[in-house]
Design a protein around this motif. Sequence first.
Motif, PDB file in Angstrom:
ATOM      1  N   ASP A 123       0.833  -1.197   0.000  1.00  0.00           N
ATOM      2  CA  ASP A 123       0.000   0.000   0.000  1.00  0.00           C
ATOM      3  C   ASP A 123       0.871   1.251   0.000  1.00  0.00           C
ATOM      4  N   SER A 124       0.385   2.295  -0.677  1.00  0.00           N
ATOM      5  CA  SER A 124       1.078   3.587  -0.796  1.00  0.00           C
ATOM      6  C   SER A 124       2.465   3.434  -1.423  1.00  0.00           C
ATOM      7  N   ALA A 125       2.602   2.481  -2.330  1.00  0.00           N
ATOM      8  CA  ALA A 125       3.910   2.216  -2.944  1.00  0.00           C
ATOM      9  C   ALA A 125       3.788   2.261  -4.461  1.00  0.00           C
ATOM     10  N   ARG A 126       4.966   2.316  -5.103  1.00  0.00           N
ATOM     11  CA  ARG A 126       5.048   2.321  -6.560  1.00  0.00           C
ATOM     12  C   ARG A 126       6.261   1.510  -6.985  1.00  0.00           C
ATOM     13  N   ARG A 127       6.098   0.724  -8.035  1.00  0.00           N
ATOM     14  CA  ARG A 127       7.174  -0.098  -8.573  1.00  0.00           C
ATOM     15  C   ARG A 127       7.332   0.218 -10.052  1.00  0.00           C
ATOM     16  N   CYS A 128       8.590   0.479 -10.457  1.00  0.00           N
ATOM     17  CA  CYS A 128       8.886   0.810 -11.847  1.00  0.00           C
ATOM     18  C   CYS A 128       9.867  -0.198 -12.441  1.00  0.00           C
ATOM     19  N   ALA A 179       8.308   1.707 -30.618  1.00  0.00           N
ATOM     20  CA  ALA A 179       9.236   2.715 -30.111  1.00  0.00           C
ATOM     21  C   ALA A 179       9.599   3.720 -31.199  1.00  0.00           C
ATOM     22  N   GLU A 180       9.393   4.997 -30.920  1.00  0.00           N
ATOM     23  CA  GLU A 180       9.722   6.058 -31.876  1.00  0.00           C
ATOM     24  C   GLU A 180      11.132   6.581 -31.677  1.00  0.00           C
ATOM     25  N   VAL A 181      11.661   6.423 -30.471  1.00  0.00           N
ATOM     26  CA  VAL A 181      13.035   6.837 -30.181  1.00  0.00           C
ATOM     27  C   VAL A 181      13.733   5.703 -29.434  1.00  0.00           C
ATOM     28  N   ALA A 182      15.031   5.604 -29.621  1.00  0.00           N
ATOM     29  CA  ALA A 182      15.806   4.587 -28.922  1.00  0.00           C
ATOM     30  C   ALA A 182      16.136   5.058 -27.516  1.00  0.00           C
ATOM     31  N   GLY A 183      16.160   4.127 -26.586  1.00  0.00           N
ATOM     32  CA  GLY A 183      16.490   4.472 -25.214  1.00  0.00           C
ATOM     33  C   GLY A 183      15.791   3.559 -24.228  1.00  0.00           C
ATOM     34  N   VAL A 184      15.803   3.973 -22.969  1.00  0.00           N
ATOM     35  CA  VAL A 184      15.229   3.183 -21.891  1.00  0.00           C
ATOM     36  C   VAL A 184      13.780   3.609 -21.668  1.00  0.00           C
ATOM     37  N   TYR A 185      12.875   2.674 -21.827  1.00  0.00           N
ATOM     38  CA  TYR A 185      11.452   2.919 -21.599  1.00  0.00           C
ATOM     39  C   TYR A 185      11.097   2.451 -20.187  1.00  0.00           C
ATOM     40  N   THR A 186      10.185   3.182 -19.567  1.00  0.00           N
ATOM     41  CA  THR A 186       9.819   2.921 -18.176  1.00  0.00           C
ATOM     42  C   THR A 186       8.325   2.663 -18.072  1.00  0.00           C
ATOM     43  N   PHE A 187       7.961   1.603 -17.360  1.00  0.00           N
ATOM     44  CA  PHE A 187       6.550   1.371 -17.048  1.00  0.00           C
ATOM     45  C   PHE A 187       6.429   1.116 -15.551  1.00  0.00           C
ATOM     46  N   CYS A 188       5.453   1.775 -14.940  1.00  0.00           N
ATOM     47  CA  CYS A 188       5.307   1.767 -13.486  1.00  0.00           C
ATOM     48  C   CYS A 188       3.900   1.340 -13.085  1.00  0.00           C
ATOM     49  N   PHE A 189       3.840   0.711 -11.904  1.00  0.00           N
ATOM     50  CA  PHE A 189       2.572   0.352 -11.285  1.00  0.00           C
ATOM     51  C   PHE A 189       2.513   1.037  -9.928  1.00  0.00           C
ATOM     52  N   SER A 190       1.405   1.724  -9.673  1.00  0.00           N
ATOM     53  CA  SER A 190       1.293   2.520  -8.461  1.00  0.00           C
ATOM     54  C   SER A 190       0.079   2.085  -7.643  1.00  0.00           C
ATOM     55  N   ASN A 191       0.311   1.965  -6.338  1.00  0.00           N
ATOM     56  CA  ASN A 191      -0.758   1.685  -5.383  1.00  0.00           C
ATOM     57  C   ASN A 191      -0.816   2.793  -4.337  1.00  0.00           C
ATOM     58  N   GLU A 192      -0.393   3.980  -4.749  1.00  0.00           N
ATOM     59  CA  GLU A 192      -0.300   5.107  -3.825  1.00  0.00           C
ATOM     60  C   GLU A 192      -1.665   5.615  -3.379  1.00  0.00           C
ATOM     61  N   PHE A 193      -2.710   5.317  -4.129  1.00  0.00           N
ATOM     62  CA  PHE A 193      -4.041   5.776  -3.746  1.00  0.00           C
ATOM     63  C   PHE A 193      -4.631   4.950  -2.606  1.00  0.00           C
ATOM     64  N   SER A 194      -4.014   3.791  -2.317  1.00  0.00           N
ATOM     65  CA  SER A 194      -4.512   2.916  -1.265  1.00  0.00           C
ATOM     66  C   SER A 194      -3.626   3.021  -0.032  1.00  0.00           C
ATOM     67  N   THR A 195      -4.249   3.098   1.136  1.00  0.00           N
ATOM     68  CA  THR A 195      -3.497   3.257   2.378  1.00  0.00           C
ATOM     69  C   THR A 195      -3.421   1.973   3.199  1.00  0.00           C
ATOM     70  N   PHE A 196      -4.135   0.921   2.795  1.00  0.00           N
ATOM     71  CA  PHE A 196      -4.088  -0.314   3.579  1.00  0.00           C
ATOM     72  C   PHE A 196      -4.190  -1.581   2.738  1.00  0.00           C
ATOM     73  N   SER A 197      -4.466  -1.476   1.441  1.00  0.00           N
ATOM     74  CA  SER A 197      -4.647  -2.666   0.615  1.00  0.00           C
ATOM     75  C   SER A 197      -3.335  -3.058  -0.060  1.00  0.00           C
ATOM     76  N   HIS A 198      -2.895  -4.257   0.228  1.00  0.00           N
ATOM     77  CA  HIS A 198      -1.693  -4.829  -0.376  1.00  0.00           C
ATOM     78  C   HIS A 198      -2.104  -5.534  -1.663  1.00  0.00           C
ATOM     79  N   LYS A 199      -1.378  -5.311  -2.767  1.00  0.00           N
ATOM     80  CA  LYS A 199      -1.755  -5.862  -4.061  1.00  0.00           C
ATOM     81  C   LYS A 199      -0.693  -6.849  -4.557  1.00  0.00           C
ATOM     82  N   THR A 200      -1.146  -7.772  -5.371  1.00  0.00           N
ATOM     83  CA  THR A 200      -0.275  -8.670  -6.119  1.00  0.00           C
ATOM     84  C   THR A 200      -0.567  -8.474  -7.602  1.00  0.00           C
ATOM     85  N   VAL A 201       0.464  -8.116  -8.365  1.00  0.00           N
ATOM     86  CA  VAL A 201       0.283  -7.736  -9.766  1.00  0.00           C
ATOM     87  C   VAL A 201       1.079  -8.678 -10.664  1.00  0.00           C
ATOM     88  N   TYR A 202       0.466  -9.058 -11.761  1.00  0.00           N
ATOM     89  CA  TYR A 202       1.132  -9.860 -12.792  1.00  0.00           C
ATOM     90  C   TYR A 202       1.228  -9.020 -14.066  1.00  0.00           C
TER      91      TYR A 202
END
Length: 211
Positions: free
Chosen positions: A29-34, A86-109
């Motif tokens: 909860d309240s976390a983000r993973r990139c 991809a239109e440009v070469a480089g490092v692309y980033t994708f993130c998953f955020s659970n910052e809107f939740s203050t107590f719910s723990h998530k499992t993401v695939y």
Amino acid sequence: MGGRALCWLLCLLQAGRAGGAELTFELPDSARRCFHEPLQRGLKFTLDFQVITGGHYDVDCYVEDPNGKTLYKEAKKQYDSFSHRAEVAGVYTFCFSNEFSTFSHKTVYFDFQVGDEPPILPDMNHRVTAMTQMESACVTIHEALNTVIDSQTHYRLREAQDRIRAEELNHHVSYWSVGETVLLLVVSLSQVMLLKSFFTETRATTGAVST
């Protein structure tokens, strides 16, 4: 004829899907993973994700290119798919955020596939002649196997969701049963003590009158 069929079968089995990776991870909860992936210009990538457990089974997700431009952004999604070249070469980033939740723990695939699927037959994209019956059968089987793989992944995730929900329901039922048992014991003891007090008061009153 048998040797030729064996050759096509080996080509079919060795033909791989587009490169990439799939991962199941915990999102507190309240976390983000990139996650980051270097890509060449013109390379196609596909991101599929689904929330397996936690809260309302939703998560925020966004994808950025090397220049910080947002290519994809969705809020509180249970599952989704996004494809982009991809239109440009480089490092692309994708993130998953659970910052809107203050107590719910998530499992993401998520499943991140990079590049187009290579052809299973030599020079398949540059042929000017029609495919033989054996080649057409190999292509059909290959496409069917890809569909089976996607279906297995989908049903495996659904089975995980249903199993976790069943376990949570079982825990709630167990706790409720224990609570009802304790309450029943308390009520039973209270009734016994109340009835006992009635008989005790009656005996005391009878003895006082006799004296």
